[in-house]
Design a protein around this motif. Structure first.
Motif, PDB file in Angstrom:
ATOM      1  N   MET A  23       0.842  -1.200   0.000  1.00 47.02           N
ATOM      2  CA  MET A  23       0.000   0.000   0.000  1.00 47.02           C
ATOM      3  C   MET A  23       0.870   1.241   0.000  1.00 47.02           C
ATOM      4  O   MET A  23       1.846   1.339   0.750  1.00 47.02           O
ATOM      5  CB  MET A  23      -0.915  -0.020   1.225  1.00 47.02           C
ATOM      6  CG  MET A  23      -2.033   0.998   1.180  1.00 47.02           C
ATOM      7  SD  MET A  23      -3.223   0.581  -0.101  1.00 47.02           S
ATOM      8  CE  MET A  23      -4.456   1.852   0.175  1.00 47.02           C
ATOM      9  N   TRP A  24       0.552   2.188  -0.872  1.00 50.95           N
ATOM     10  CA  TRP A  24       1.223   3.470  -1.059  1.00 50.95           C
ATOM     11  C   TRP A  24       2.581   3.344  -1.754  1.00 50.95           C
ATOM     12  O   TRP A  24       3.148   4.341  -2.167  1.00 50.95           O
ATOM     13  CB  TRP A  24       1.399   4.241   0.263  1.00 50.95           C
ATOM     14  CG  TRP A  24       0.172   4.327   1.092  1.00 50.95           C
ATOM     15  CD1 TRP A  24       0.003   3.865   2.374  1.00 50.95           C
ATOM     16  CD2 TRP A  24      -1.092   4.890   0.712  1.00 50.95           C
ATOM     17  NE1 TRP A  24      -1.279   4.094   2.804  1.00 50.95           N
ATOM     18  CE2 TRP A  24      -1.974   4.727   1.811  1.00 50.95           C
ATOM     19  CE3 TRP A  24      -1.569   5.510  -0.439  1.00 50.95           C
ATOM     20  CZ2 TRP A  24      -3.299   5.170   1.788  1.00 50.95           C
ATOM     21  CZ3 TRP A  24      -2.887   5.934  -0.469  1.00 50.95           C
ATOM     22  CH2 TRP A  24      -3.727   5.770   0.632  1.00 50.95           C
ATOM     23  N   VAL A  25       3.111   2.142  -1.862  1.00 54.08           N
ATOM     24  CA  VAL A  25       4.442   1.960  -2.469  1.00 54.08           C
ATOM     25  C   VAL A  25       4.335   1.352  -3.866  1.00 54.08           C
ATOM     26  O   VAL A  25       5.146   1.665  -4.748  1.00 54.08           O
ATOM     27  CB  VAL A  25       5.331   1.063  -1.576  1.00 54.08           C
ATOM     28  CG1 VAL A  25       6.730   0.922  -2.173  1.00 54.08           C
ATOM     29  CG2 VAL A  25       5.421   1.633  -0.164  1.00 54.08           C
ATOM     30  N   ALA A  45      -3.750  -1.656  -6.292  1.00 57.02           N
ATOM     31  CA  ALA A  45      -4.971  -1.013  -6.784  1.00 57.02           C
ATOM     32  C   ALA A  45      -5.499   0.048  -5.831  1.00 57.02           C
ATOM     33  O   ALA A  45      -5.819   1.171  -6.231  1.00 57.02           O
ATOM     34  CB  ALA A  45      -6.046  -2.072  -7.045  1.00 57.02           C
ATOM     35  N   LEU A  46      -5.591  -0.290  -4.528  1.00 58.26           N
ATOM     36  CA  LEU A  46      -6.243   0.615  -3.590  1.00 58.26           C
ATOM     37  C   LEU A  46      -5.366   1.780  -3.160  1.00 58.26           C
ATOM     38  O   LEU A  46      -5.820   2.650  -2.413  1.00 58.26           O
ATOM     39  CB  LEU A  46      -6.738  -0.168  -2.370  1.00 58.26           C
ATOM     40  CG  LEU A  46      -7.810  -1.227  -2.668  1.00 58.26           C
ATOM     41  CD1 LEU A  46      -8.290  -1.866  -1.384  1.00 58.26           C
ATOM     42  CD2 LEU A  46      -8.975  -0.643  -3.453  1.00 58.26           C
ATOM     43  N   LEU A  54      -6.725   4.288 -11.077  1.00 60.73           N
ATOM     44  CA  LEU A  54      -6.010   3.040 -11.328  1.00 60.73           C
ATOM     45  C   LEU A  54      -5.785   2.854 -12.824  1.00 60.73           C
ATOM     46  O   LEU A  54      -4.693   2.432 -13.235  1.00 60.73           O
ATOM     47  CB  LEU A  54      -6.786   1.858 -10.757  1.00 60.73           C
ATOM     48  CG  LEU A  54      -6.186   0.474 -11.030  1.00 60.73           C
ATOM     49  CD1 LEU A  54      -4.761   0.375 -10.475  1.00 60.73           C
ATOM     50  CD2 LEU A  54      -7.066  -0.620 -10.447  1.00 60.73           C
ATOM     51  N   ARG A  55      -6.769   3.150 -13.634  1.00 58.60           N
ATOM     52  CA  ARG A  55      -6.594   3.052 -15.083  1.00 58.60           C
ATOM     53  C   ARG A  55      -5.421   3.917 -15.540  1.00 58.60           C
ATOM     54  O   ARG A  55      -4.584   3.487 -16.351  1.00 58.60           O
ATOM     55  CB  ARG A  55      -7.870   3.493 -15.809  1.00 58.60           C
ATOM     56  CG  ARG A  55      -9.017   2.509 -15.719  1.00 58.60           C
ATOM     57  CD  ARG A  55     -10.193   3.002 -16.557  1.00 58.60           C
ATOM     58  NE  ARG A  55     -11.274   2.029 -16.596  1.00 58.60           N
ATOM     59  CZ  ARG A  55     -12.289   2.009 -15.747  1.00 58.60           C
ATOM     60  NH1 ARG A  55     -12.365   2.903 -14.763  1.00 58.60           N
ATOM     61  NH2 ARG A  55     -13.228   1.076 -15.861  1.00 58.60           N
ATOM     62  N   ARG A  56      -5.358   5.139 -15.023  1.00 55.13           N
ATOM     63  CA  ARG A  56      -4.267   6.048 -15.408  1.00 55.13           C
ATOM     64  C   ARG A  56      -2.920   5.529 -14.925  1.00 55.13           C
ATOM     65  O   ARG A  56      -1.897   5.672 -15.618  1.00 55.13           O
ATOM     66  CB  ARG A  56      -4.553   7.455 -14.868  1.00 55.13           C
ATOM     67  CG  ARG A  56      -5.657   8.179 -15.619  1.00 55.13           C
ATOM     68  CD  ARG A  56      -5.779   9.624 -15.188  1.00 55.13           C
ATOM     69  NE  ARG A  56      -6.477   9.752 -13.919  1.00 55.13           N
ATOM     70  CZ  ARG A  56      -7.797   9.884 -13.797  1.00 55.13           C
ATOM     71  NH1 ARG A  56      -8.573   9.873 -14.878  1.00 55.13           N
ATOM     72  NH2 ARG A  56      -8.366  10.010 -12.606  1.00 55.13           N
ATOM     73  N   VAL A  71      -1.452  -6.340 -10.935  1.00 56.89           N
ATOM     74  CA  VAL A  71      -2.136  -5.411 -10.040  1.00 56.89           C
ATOM     75  C   VAL A  71      -2.602  -6.189  -8.808  1.00 56.89           C
ATOM     76  O   VAL A  71      -3.180  -7.275  -8.934  1.00 56.89           O
ATOM     77  CB  VAL A  71      -3.346  -4.748 -10.725  1.00 56.89           C
ATOM     78  CG1 VAL A  71      -4.104  -3.860  -9.728  1.00 56.89           C
ATOM     79  CG2 VAL A  71      -2.898  -3.922 -11.926  1.00 56.89           C
ATOM     80  N   ASN A  72      -2.300  -5.648  -7.641  1.00 57.82           N
ATOM     81  CA  ASN A  72      -2.747  -6.236  -6.379  1.00 57.82           C
ATOM     82  C   ASN A  72      -4.120  -5.690  -6.000  1.00 57.82           C
ATOM     83  O   ASN A  72      -4.327  -4.470  -6.009  1.00 57.82           O
ATOM     84  CB  ASN A  72      -1.746  -5.921  -5.261  1.00 57.82           C
ATOM     85  CG  ASN A  72      -2.302  -6.206  -3.876  1.00 57.82           C
ATOM     86  OD1 ASN A  72      -3.043  -5.406  -3.326  1.00 57.82           O
ATOM     87  ND2 ASN A  72      -1.938  -7.333  -3.311  1.00 57.82           N
ATOM     88  N   VAL A  73      -5.042  -6.597  -5.670  1.00 57.97           N
ATOM     89  CA  VAL A  73      -6.352  -6.200  -5.152  1.00 57.97           C
ATOM     90  C   VAL A  73      -6.540  -6.890  -3.810  1.00 57.97           C
ATOM     91  O   VAL A  73      -6.733  -8.102  -3.738  1.00 57.97           O
ATOM     92  CB  VAL A  73      -7.491  -6.595  -6.107  1.00 57.97           C
ATOM     93  CG1 VAL A  73      -8.830  -6.104  -5.541  1.00 57.97           C
ATOM     94  CG2 VAL A  73      -7.270  -6.029  -7.500  1.00 57.97           C
ATOM     95  N   THR A  74      -6.449  -6.110  -2.734  1.00 60.84           N
ATOM     96  CA  THR A  74      -6.622  -6.646  -1.391  1.00 60.84           C
ATOM     97  C   THR A  74      -8.030  -6.332  -0.907  1.00 60.84           C
ATOM     98  O   THR A  74      -8.441  -5.168  -0.895  1.00 60.84           O
ATOM     99  CB  THR A  74      -5.583  -6.052  -0.429  1.00 60.84           C
ATOM    100  OG1 THR A  74      -4.274  -6.437  -0.856  1.00 60.84           O
ATOM    101  CG2 THR A  74      -5.809  -6.561   0.991  1.00 60.84           C
TER     102      THR A  74
END
Length: 226
Positions: A23-25, A45-46, A54-56, A71-74
Motif C-alpha cells: 500500500m502506497w508503495v 490497486a487501492l 487506477l486506469r491512469r 495489479v494487487n487487489v486486497t
C-alpha cells in the motif's frame, strides 16, 4: 541464464521474483522497474483513490515498460468498503493479465478474471487457505510466513515451516513470502519447494520507490548493523 520455474512459465516472467503489492508503495514507477529487470512488478490497486485513477496508473506503467506487470487487489472487511467490482473492471478493461489477490476469498471475482484471460496469484497465510484457493481455481499462491509484513495471518507459523508444508500439499506454483531479501533467500525458498519469492521491504529501498529517502537510508543502515 534465466532461472525457470513453474511460476515463471505460468505467469510469463523472466525471473521468479515478485514485488510485494505494498500500500502506497506499489506505484507505476516501481512496478515498471521490477518488470523491466525481469521480475513481476505489482501496482497496488487501492493506493489509487478511484478506479479511474487506477486506469491512469496502469497506463503510466505501460509507458515505462512493455513487460508483464500485475495489479494487487486486497479485499478486507470494512464498514465502507471500496468499490471492489469497479476496480476489478478497471483492471480487466486496461488489459492487465496478472492479478494478485489478498485479504479475503477471491472466488466472487474469479469468473471475471478468468473470462478476461487473467492469471491470479492469491496470497495465503496457511496451508488450508492455500488448498481452498487451489480448489476454486487460482493459478498460483503466495504463501506468507509470520515474518511477512502486511497480513501475516493469525497462526504465527514461520516460513521455514509453512513453505515446505504448502509446497507438499499443493499442485500449483507457490511463491514464498516473508523475510526474503537476497539471492540466499531465493535459494532457500527454492530448496523448500517454492517456485519463486515475493519481496517487499527490499524493493522499498530502491530509487523508484515512493517512500521518503530518510526511511530508505534508515532501513539500509539497520540492515548493515544486523
Amino acid at each position: 541464464m534465466a532461472l525457470k520455474t513453474r511460476f515463471t512459465e505460468t505467469f510469463g516472467v523472466e525471473h521468479p521474483i515478485v514485488q510485494g503489492g505494498m500500500m502506497w508503495v506499489g506505484r507505476a514507477e516501481l512496478a515498471a522497474a521490477v518488470s523491466e529487470a525481469g521480475g513481476l512488478g505489482i501496482i497496488t490497486a487501492l493506493t489509487q483513490p478511484t478506479p479511474d485513477d487506477l486506469r491512469r496508473e496502469i497506463d503510466r506503467a505501460r509507458e515505462l515498460t512493455d513487460k508483464p506487470f500485475g495489479v494487487n487487489v486486497t479485499i478486507l472487511p470494512s464498514i465502507n468498503p471500496p468499490p471492489y467490482q469497479e476496480y476489478v473492471q478497471a483492471i480487466i478493461e486496461s488489459g492487465v493479465k496478472i492479478v494478485e489477490t489478498a485479504g479475503s476469498n477471491p472466488e466472487p471475482f474469479l469468473p471475471y478474471y478468468k473470462e478476461a484471460g487473467i492469471k491470479v496469484l492469491h496470497k495465503c497465510t496457511s496451508v488450508r487457505h492455500a488448498l481452498k484457493a487451489q480448489k476454486i481455481g487460482v493459478d498460483g499462491v503466495s504463501i506468507d510466513g509470520f515474518e511477512c509484513a502486511g497480513h501475516p495471518g493469525e497462526d504465527d507459523v514461520p516460513g521455514l515451516i509453512l513453505i515446505p508444508a504448502a509446497t507438499r500439499a499443493l499442485d500449483i506454483p507457490v511463491i514464498a513470502s516473508g523475510g526474503i531479501a537476497d539471492a540466499r533467500g531465493l535459494v532457500a525458498a527454492l530448496a523448500l519447494g517454492a517456485d519463486g519469492v515475493n519481496m517487499g521491504t527490499r524493493f522499498m529501498c530502491t530509487r523508484e520507490s515512493a517512500i521518503h529517502q530518510t526511511v530508505k537510508e534508515q532501513i539500509v543502515a539497520n540492515s548493515e548493523r544486523a
